[in-house]
Design a protein around this motif. Structure first.
Motif, PDB file in Angstrom:
ATOM      1  N   GLY A 150      37.414  65.503 -16.879  1.00  0.00           N
ATOM      2  CA  GLY A 150      38.599  65.339 -17.715  1.00  0.00           C
ATOM      3  C   GLY A 150      39.496  66.565 -17.676  1.00  0.00           C
ATOM      4  O   GLY A 150      40.722  66.462 -17.613  1.00  0.00           O
ATOM      5  N   HIS A 151      38.878  67.768 -17.716  1.00  0.00           N
ATOM      6  CA  HIS A 151      39.675  68.992 -17.574  1.00  0.00           C
ATOM      7  C   HIS A 151      40.369  69.028 -16.218  1.00  0.00           C
ATOM      8  O   HIS A 151      41.518  69.466 -16.108  1.00  0.00           O
ATOM      9  CB  HIS A 151      38.773  70.216 -17.732  1.00  0.00           C
ATOM     10  CG  HIS A 151      38.251  70.406 -19.118  1.00  0.00           C
ATOM     11  ND1 HIS A 151      36.978  70.852 -19.389  1.00  0.00           N
ATOM     12  CD2 HIS A 151      38.829  70.207 -20.328  1.00  0.00           C
ATOM     13  CE1 HIS A 151      36.796  70.937 -20.697  1.00  0.00           C
ATOM     14  NE2 HIS A 151      37.899  70.542 -21.287  1.00  0.00           N
ATOM     15  N   SER A 152      39.666  68.571 -15.179  1.00  0.00           N
ATOM     16  CA  SER A 152      40.247  68.550 -13.837  1.00  0.00           C
ATOM     17  C   SER A 152      41.433  67.594 -13.760  1.00  0.00           C
ATOM     18  O   SER A 152      42.478  67.916 -13.179  1.00  0.00           O
ATOM     19  CB  SER A 152      39.169  68.151 -12.818  1.00  0.00           C
ATOM     20  OG  SER A 152      39.728  67.951 -11.537  1.00  0.00           O
ATOM     21  N   ILE A 153      41.289  66.423 -14.359  1.00  0.00           N
ATOM     22  CA  ILE A 153      42.396  65.455 -14.375  1.00  0.00           C
ATOM     23  C   ILE A 153      43.604  66.055 -15.082  1.00  0.00           C
ATOM     24  O   ILE A 153      44.738  65.972 -14.596  1.00  0.00           O
ATOM     25  CB  ILE A 153      41.952  64.148 -15.066  1.00  0.00           C
ATOM     26  CG1 ILE A 153      40.899  63.425 -14.231  1.00  0.00           C
ATOM     27  CG2 ILE A 153      43.154  63.231 -15.311  1.00  0.00           C
ATOM     28  CD1 ILE A 153      40.285  62.219 -14.928  1.00  0.00           C
ATOM     29  N   ASP A 154      43.368  66.674 -16.231  1.00  0.00           N
ATOM     30  CA  ASP A 154      44.470  67.265 -16.994  1.00  0.00           C
ATOM     31  C   ASP A 154      45.202  68.326 -16.177  1.00  0.00           C
ATOM     32  O   ASP A 154      46.435  68.397 -16.193  1.00  0.00           O
ATOM     33  CB  ASP A 154      43.921  67.870 -18.284  1.00  0.00           C
ATOM     34  CG  ASP A 154      45.004  68.463 -19.158  1.00  0.00           C
ATOM     35  OD1 ASP A 154      45.922  67.709 -19.541  1.00  0.00           O
ATOM     36  OD2 ASP A 154      44.948  69.662 -19.447  1.00  0.00           O
ATOM     37  N   ALA A 155      44.436  69.164 -15.464  1.00  0.00           N
ATOM     38  CA  ALA A 155      45.058  70.220 -14.663  1.00  0.00           C
ATOM     39  C   ALA A 155      45.908  69.646 -13.536  1.00  0.00           C
ATOM     40  O   ALA A 155      46.879  70.269 -13.104  1.00  0.00           O
ATOM     41  CB  ALA A 155      43.969  71.133 -14.088  1.00  0.00           C
ATOM     42  N   ARG A 156      45.600  68.443 -13.077  1.00  0.00           N
ATOM     43  CA  ARG A 156      46.323  67.858 -11.941  1.00  0.00           C
ATOM     44  C   ARG A 156      47.515  67.012 -12.353  1.00  0.00           C
ATOM     45  O   ARG A 156      48.433  66.824 -11.567  1.00  0.00           O
ATOM     46  CB  ARG A 156      45.343  67.025 -11.102  1.00  0.00           C
ATOM     47  CG  ARG A 156      44.253  67.872 -10.460  1.00  0.00           C
ATOM     48  CD  ARG A 156      43.187  67.053  -9.785  1.00  0.00           C
ATOM     49  NE  ARG A 156      43.714  66.279  -8.666  1.00  0.00           N
ATOM     50  CZ  ARG A 156      42.949  65.546  -7.859  1.00  0.00           C
ATOM     51  NH1 ARG A 156      41.644  65.502  -8.054  1.00  0.00           N
ATOM     52  NH2 ARG A 156      43.492  64.876  -6.873  1.00  0.00           N
ATOM     53  N   VAL A 157      47.494  66.493 -13.584  1.00  0.00           N
ATOM     54  CA  VAL A 157      48.580  65.582 -13.970  1.00  0.00           C
ATOM     55  C   VAL A 157      49.513  66.183 -15.010  1.00  0.00           C
ATOM     56  O   VAL A 157      50.593  65.633 -15.241  1.00  0.00           O
ATOM     57  CB  VAL A 157      48.019  64.247 -14.507  1.00  0.00           C
ATOM     58  CG1 VAL A 157      47.156  63.565 -13.456  1.00  0.00           C
ATOM     59  CG2 VAL A 157      47.225  64.455 -15.799  1.00  0.00           C
ATOM     60  N   ASN A 158      49.100  67.267 -15.649  1.00  0.00           N
ATOM     61  CA  ASN A 158      49.928  67.861 -16.698  1.00  0.00           C
ATOM     62  C   ASN A 158      50.376  69.260 -16.302  1.00  0.00           C
ATOM     63  O   ASN A 158      49.535  70.102 -15.951  1.00  0.00           O
ATOM     64  CB  ASN A 158      49.163  67.944 -18.024  1.00  0.00           C
ATOM     65  CG  ASN A 158      49.262  66.659 -18.828  1.00  0.00           C
ATOM     66  OD1 ASN A 158      50.273  65.969 -18.775  1.00  0.00           O
ATOM     67  ND2 ASN A 158      48.214  66.345 -19.574  1.00  0.00           N
ATOM     68  N   PRO A 159      51.658  69.535 -16.369  1.00  0.00           N
ATOM     69  CA  PRO A 159      52.122  70.904 -16.099  1.00  0.00           C
ATOM     70  C   PRO A 159      51.699  71.875 -17.187  1.00  0.00           C
ATOM     71  O   PRO A 159      51.624  73.070 -16.964  1.00  0.00           O
ATOM     72  CB  PRO A 159      53.648  70.757 -16.040  1.00  0.00           C
ATOM     73  CG  PRO A 159      53.954  69.554 -16.865  1.00  0.00           C
ATOM     74  CD  PRO A 159      52.793  68.623 -16.654  1.00  0.00           C
ATOM     75  N   VAL A 160      51.427  71.362 -18.382  1.00  0.00           N
ATOM     76  CA  VAL A 160      50.972  72.171 -19.511  1.00  0.00           C
ATOM     77  C   VAL A 160      49.622  71.631 -19.965  1.00  0.00           C
ATOM     78  O   VAL A 160      49.444  70.416 -20.095  1.00  0.00           O
ATOM     79  CB  VAL A 160      51.980  72.114 -20.683  1.00  0.00           C
ATOM     80  CG1 VAL A 160      51.479  72.935 -21.858  1.00  0.00           C
ATOM     81  CG2 VAL A 160      53.342  72.610 -20.239  1.00  0.00           C
ATOM     82  N   ASP A 161      48.675  72.544 -20.165  1.00  0.00           N
ATOM     83  CA  ASP A 161      47.346  72.140 -20.611  1.00  0.00           C
ATOM     84  C   ASP A 161      47.458  71.318 -21.889  1.00  0.00           C
ATOM     85  O   ASP A 161      48.092  71.744 -22.857  1.00  0.00           O
ATOM     86  CB  ASP A 161      46.504  73.391 -20.853  1.00  0.00           C
ATOM     87  CG  ASP A 161      45.073  73.060 -21.249  1.00  0.00           C
ATOM     88  OD1 ASP A 161      44.597  71.977 -20.895  1.00  0.00           O
ATOM     89  OD2 ASP A 161      44.441  73.902 -21.911  1.00  0.00           O
ATOM     90  N   ALA A 162      46.853  70.120 -21.891  1.00  0.00           N
ATOM     91  CA  ALA A 162      46.882  69.273 -23.085  1.00  0.00           C
ATOM     92  C   ALA A 162      46.246  70.024 -24.253  1.00  0.00           C
ATOM     93  O   ALA A 162      45.320  70.824 -24.067  1.00  0.00           O
ATOM     94  CB  ALA A 162      46.142  67.962 -22.824  1.00  0.00           C
ATOM     95  N   PRO A 163      46.705  69.788 -25.482  1.00  0.00           N
ATOM     96  CA  PRO A 163      46.187  70.546 -26.625  1.00  0.00           C
ATOM     97  C   PRO A 163      44.714  70.273 -26.875  1.00  0.00           C
ATOM     98  O   PRO A 163      44.237  69.151 -26.729  1.00  0.00           O
ATOM     99  CB  PRO A 163      47.055  70.058 -27.790  1.00  0.00           C
ATOM    100  CG  PRO A 163      47.560  68.724 -27.365  1.00  0.00           C
ATOM    101  CD  PRO A 163      47.734  68.822 -25.880  1.00  0.00           C
ATOM    102  N   GLY A 164      43.998  71.341 -27.261  1.00  0.00           N
ATOM    103  CA  GLY A 164      42.609  71.189 -27.649  1.00  0.00           C
ATOM    104  C   GLY A 164      41.693  70.905 -26.477  1.00  0.00           C
ATOM    105  O   GLY A 164      41.953  71.286 -25.336  1.00  0.00           O
ATOM    106  N   ASP A 165      40.599  70.239 -26.766  1.00  0.00           N
ATOM    107  CA  ASP A 165      39.595  69.935 -25.756  1.00  0.00           C
ATOM    108  C   ASP A 165      39.801  68.514 -25.251  1.00  0.00           C
ATOM    109  O   ASP A 165      39.127  67.573 -25.653  1.00  0.00           O
ATOM    110  CB  ASP A 165      38.196  70.102 -26.340  1.00  0.00           C
ATOM    111  CG  ASP A 165      37.123  70.167 -25.259  1.00  0.00           C
ATOM    112  OD1 ASP A 165      37.424  69.770 -24.124  1.00  0.00           O
ATOM    113  OD2 ASP A 165      36.013  70.613 -25.547  1.00  0.00           O
ATOM    114  N   GLU A 166      40.780  68.354 -24.340  1.00  0.00           N
ATOM    115  CA  GLU A 166      41.090  67.028 -23.802  1.00  0.00           C
ATOM    116  C   GLU A 166      39.927  66.454 -23.018  1.00  0.00           C
ATOM    117  O   GLU A 166      39.716  65.238 -22.979  1.00  0.00           O
ATOM    118  CB  GLU A 166      42.348  67.081 -22.935  1.00  0.00           C
ATOM    119  CG  GLU A 166      42.202  67.763 -21.583  1.00  0.00           C
ATOM    120  CD  GLU A 166      42.142  69.279 -21.663  1.00  0.00           C
ATOM    121  OE1 GLU A 166      41.804  69.905 -20.643  1.00  0.00           O
ATOM    122  OE2 GLU A 166      42.439  69.825 -22.749  1.00  0.00           O
ATOM    123  N   GLY A 167      39.122  67.331 -22.397  1.00  0.00           N
ATOM    124  CA  GLY A 167      37.974  66.850 -21.636  1.00  0.00           C
ATOM    125  C   GLY A 167      36.947  66.192 -22.527  1.00  0.00           C
ATOM    126  O   GLY A 167      36.346  65.177 -22.160  1.00  0.00           O
TER     127      GLY A 167
END
Length: 719
Positions: free
Chosen positions: A315-332
């Motif tokens: 989930g952290h990997s997906i967020d890093a690839r699709v979001n220019p800004v780290d999603a708030p909190g623990d998205e993973g």
């Protein structure tokens, strides 16, 4: 890896197309490896060298919004500095132009992971070395500071205010903190060995193959990802995890690839020391997932737990690839919970979205900033004589609550417990485990604990001054004990739990959350006082030993549980009820036979327990009276905080009480005595603190001056 540098390549290209010159080298912020990792289509197109990637970025990548550095996020810069849009800046190229020309030296925020003002304040040696401008600080940060493990940004704020940085953990204590009572006397058996998973030992060869465990867990994770794609509310869950503005189609396609084991991040297994005690971590710079070897071994028979950690890091990997800004909190964590079919309340989501999931680990001796799957419980182990055996890490709970849920089982095979290895034995050991968590001074917290054999809880904000929640070794085998903690100041606190095990099963189920009494069986608010009285009335129907009698008043399962909770609060476990309250026909009839007259109605519960069993206060209050009650036994009256009187009769002795003494729930009242042929506690609750008797012939009068102890306890919990 340091950012790519091109000597003499100051970006003098026209960024805005109108001739503005850039004052800071953009190549200082550009990371070619990061750009390639985050944009895999470039390698497929033949763009592999640092200079080719840099040229692509300044020609196309800026306008396409591609991510080029773990330390700079243009979308974040635009959002956090609204004056720029008010001044007419609208394009990525304009925002980057402003950042390089002015924003860095103005120390504006340009990433949730970097704060130059904080960096300067937290690293005063830089100022002493003459590094004071924003450009100088930024240059040091990206070339040295991040790799030196310096903190780049303060902890995130919440509605509670700025959270302070947790202090360093307390060292493994060779003995419990001062004042810890000695263990109960028992046959002593020392460990033969002294090893823990992750350490060297003679049985290391018997440990499972960690690569096989990882493969099994990954297979479960990909299967769960496939199932997740069919979820009817898939879009809502993706948006909840990764943000409302995320490209749903891109995430959906990426999950489909990952479910087929395609385009997975690199996965490496690290020692517990290298991974910093957490179960898993993700490095966005290298698109690498790290998994703890001790965690894999601890969950050798639990592929679902291993899958949960992998899914969180994916989930952290997906967020890093699709979001220019780290999603708030623990998205993973949110993503993994959804994939594994867990139901999350809005409170769960909000709590996880306020977490800081970033930390620094040092694989291969080099510090890197990662997102983690949890903050593990650091755990120490001693033999029965307090000889220190070693330490390991244990995962946090997987149900979203703060705490730990540890089940060590009762048997071992080839020296390895089903879930944990402690010197090759499963009996006669002591464990101490700590975890840091944030507590707010304006909130009280309810701790809920069940354990086998005994547990001892302490809390400290500085690692030196400890407050005991239990005051002694406590026991709760068949239910839960509850304790209220009111922090004196906001900030991170250490929660330290000791567990000792003699024989048989060994477990600790510990959780805490903000105390909201109205959450304690709120649906029972519709019960009338008469219904409470009758539900509490006959011990035969209450204990469900008999099918005789009026089944309308066969005790509700929820009220059965309230009795269990009340009994556990007093004794540490559920004890049988020997006589019920107000409507116990068998008690009434036996009294008539004994006295040869009209029978008497019982104003209390008789709670059966062994002679000499410690009695704890069920609720907090003030000692109203205590004294002899005949036959050498003692009674104690405590005026509760809600104005009732709780009567503890037939005590062998009381525990250092005096009139006016404050007594909190869980503190000692006395010891169980012997009365009318059997050891038991007579527990009554009166409406009027000045008027209470143990039994009456007039049932209506008894009901007017007393209340069901269960209703009283339920109301006290909900005050």
């Amino acid at each position: 890896m340091a950012p790519v540098s091109f000597p003499g390549c100051r970006l003098t290209q026209v960024l805005t197309g109108k001739g503005s010159k850039v004052m800071l080298e953009i190549s200082q912020a550009f990371d070619a490896n990061y750009y390639s990792t985050m944009n895999p289509d470039l390698a497929a197109a033949g763009l592999v060298g640092p200079e080719a990637l840099f040229n692509h970025f300044i020609t196309f990548g800026i306008d396409e919004g591609r991510s080029f550095s773990p330390y700079v996020e243009i979308d974040y810069y635009a959002a956090i500095n609204p004056d720029l849009q008010a001044a007419g800046l609208t394009s990525n190229r304009q925002f980057l132009d402003h950042l390089i020309a002015y924003g860095v030296n103005e120390r504006r925020l340009f990433s949730p992971n970097v704060d130059l003002n904080f960096y300067a304040a937290a690293n005063q040696d830089l100022g002493a070395a003459g590094l004071t401008t924003g450009e100088q600080l930024f240059d040091h940060l990206i070339n040295y500071g991040a790799r030196e493990g310096r903190q780049l940004v303060g902890d995130p704020t919440s509605n509670l205010g700025l959270k302070p940085t947790p202090p360093p953990p307390p060292p493994p204590p060779p003995l419990p903190p001062p004042g810890l009572p000695t263990l109960p006397n028992s046959q002593t058996q020392t460990f033969a060995g002294g090893m823990l998973l992750g350490g060297s030992s003679s049985i290391a060869a018997a440990l499972p193959n960690v690569n096989e465990l990882l493969t099994q867990g990954l297979a479960v994770a990909t299967e769960q990802l496939n199932d997740f794609l069919a979820a009817p509310d898939l879009a809502t869950k993706i948006a909840t995890a990764f943000g409302q503005e995320v490209d749903l189609a891109a995430v959906n396609n990426l999950i489909a690839q990952l479910a087929n084991a395609q385009d997975l991040p690199k996965i490496e297994i690290l020692s517990g020391e290298d991974i910093g005690g957490v179960s898993g971590a993700f490095d966005s710079l290298t698109n690498t997932v790290y998994v703890s070897q001790p965690f894999l071994l601890q969950n050798a028979n639990n592929s679902d737990a291993i899958a949960g950690v992998l899914l969180e890091e994916i989930g952290h990997s997906i967020d890093a690839r699709v979001n220019p800004v780290d999603a708030p909190g623990d998205e993973g964590q949110i993503f993994a919970a959804f994939v594994q079919g867990k139901n999350l309340s809005q409170a769960d989501v909000l709590a996880w979205q306020s977490e800081n999931d970033q930390t620094t680990i040092s694989p291969y001796g080099q510090p890197i900033l990662v997102e983690t799957s949890d903050t593990a419980w650091t755990t120490y182990v001693w033999d029965w004589n307090w000889n220190y055996l070693g330490d390991t890490t244990l995962s946090k709970r997987d149900d979203g609550l703060n705490g730990i849920n540890l089940d060590l089982g009762s048997t071992v095979s080839n020296g390895i417990s089903s879930t944990f290895s402690i010197g090759g034995y499963s009996d006669y050991f002591i464990m101490g485990m700590w975890h840091d968590s944030y507590f707010d001074a304006n909130t009280s917290y309810r701790f809920r604990v069940s354990g086998d054999d005994g547990f001892y809880l302490l809390i400290s904000q500085d690692g030196e001054n400890w407050q005991s929640l239990t005051n002694d070794w406590n026991y709760a085998y068949q239910g839960f004990n509850e304790y209220i903690f009111q922090p004196s100041s906001s900030g991170y606190h250490y929660v330290f739990a000791y567990l000792f095990e003699r024989e048989g099963n060994a477990y600790l189920d510990l959780s805490w959350q903000p105390d909201n009494g109205s959450d304690y069986y709120p649906e029972l608010a519709s019960l009338s006082e008469d219904e409470w009285d009758r539900q509490s009335g006959d011990n035969n129907q209450f204990e469900q030993y008999s099918s005789d009698g009026d089944q309308r008043w066969k005790t509700d399962d929820r009220i059965e549980q309230i009795y269990t909770d009340l009994s556990t609060a007093i004794f540490g476990y559920r004890v049988p009820m020997g006589a019920g309250y107000a409507y116990d026909e068998s008690y009434h009839n036996s009294e008539a036979i004994i006295n040869g007259t009209t029978g008497w109605w019982h104003s209390a519960f008789d709670m059966g327990a062994d002679y000499g069993t410690p009695i704890k206060a069920a609720v907090g209050g003030t000692v109203q009276w205590f004294g002899g009650e005949g036959d050498g036994y003692v009674g104690v009256g405590i005026k509760s905080d809600d104005g009732r009187q709780w009567i503890y009769h037939h005590l062998q002795s009381s525990s250092g009480l005096w009139e006016g003494k404050r007594i909190n729930a869980g503190e000692d009242v006395g010891l169980v005595g012997w009365f009318n042929g059997a050891p038991h506690l007579h527990l009554a609750v009166g409406n009027d603190p000045e008027s209470i008797v143990s039994e009456m012939q007039d049932q209506d009068k008894l009901l007017s001056v007393t209340v069901s102890p269960l209703m009283a306890y339920w109301q006290w919990r909900n005050q």
